[in-house]
Design an enzyme around this catalytic site. Sequence first.
Site, PDB file in Angstrom:
ATOM      1  N   GLU A  41       0.717  -1.228   0.011  1.00  0.00           N
ATOM      2  CA  GLU A  41      -0.162  -0.316   0.029  1.00  0.00           C
ATOM      3  C   GLU A  41       0.732   0.732   0.093  1.00  0.00           C
ATOM      4  O   GLU A  41       1.471   0.679   0.730  1.00  0.00           O
ATOM      5  CB  GLU A  41      -0.562  -0.158   1.439  1.00  0.00           C
ATOM      6  N   LYS A 110      -9.574   2.576  -2.015  1.00  0.00           N
ATOM      7  CA  LYS A 110      -8.955   1.755  -1.310  1.00  0.00           C
ATOM      8  C   LYS A 110     -10.894   2.247  -0.965  1.00  0.00           C
ATOM      9  O   LYS A 110     -11.181   3.672  -0.689  1.00  0.00           O
ATOM     10  CB  LYS A 110      -8.508   2.679  -0.533  1.00  0.00           C
ATOM     11  N   CYS A 144      -5.699  -3.459   2.050  1.00  0.00           N
ATOM     12  CA  CYS A 144      -5.050  -3.792   3.685  1.00  0.00           C
ATOM     13  C   CYS A 144      -7.055  -3.711   4.154  1.00  0.00           C
ATOM     14  O   CYS A 144      -7.651  -4.380   4.077  1.00  0.00           O
ATOM     15  CB  CYS A 144      -4.829  -1.987   4.031  1.00  0.00           C
TER      16      CYS A 144
END
Length: 262
Positions: A41, A110, A144
């Site tokens: 990330e 995200k 994540c």
Amino acid sequence: MRTALLQSSGHPGATVGNLKVLDEAAGRAAVSGAGLLVAPELFLTGYAIGDDIGRLAEPADGRSADAVAETAARHGLAIAYGYPERDGDTVYNSAQLVSADGTRLANYRKTHLYGGFERDHFTPGERTVVQAELDGLTVGLMICYDVEFPENVRAHAVAGTDLLLVPTAQLHPFEFVAESLVPVRAFENQMYVAYVNRVGQEGEFEFVGLSALAGPDGVARTRAGRTEQLLVADVDPAFLAASRAANPYLTDRRPGLYGSLT
């Protein structure tokens, strides 16, 4: 498909330096026979860099994206990497996948931002399932915290994702996510999950490493420790097909009962 996982935090705040780290890792991964390299990330800029996130953010087709595409083409392998994406005045925490010839295949923003730092610097994405075809596999992207929501991963399973790429910046004291949750996600959704973490201390954040490629049997094909590492393991389509034939989770679903979830 042989898959390489780059567990590294690179050089926070130094995009050019991180592109060099990625290039060197791509060279080593290609020599190992890998067809895909996955970086963590926000790898291109670093995670704990405060307001520099906005300054260093670039469009999905910006200069750094061109440099990654050139690296992929020169070494002959696909690359997935995390970066801050600028779209006008909006900044997203994004991950992009480019093919072995440098073509941009997919870009994901995200959807579930973690903690005050991310909410202060990013806008959440609105598209859960982003996929691309790569070497006969349906590859999905996630970042994540997203993988910690079972609905997210199940949406990928229903959409046919074979290999889920999860660039990560996973923190102490939540090691159980890497050690336990990720292999379970792979098992319950009958897919491979490549979970690729940052490592070490960055400002107030301590990243725990423990990157892994988990298979549909819930077993990690490779597992990193807590240092910078380049791992390589295979995604086996034949094993995936056999596992899906033997495991009834997806075929035994009763979606009509799940309306209350939304």
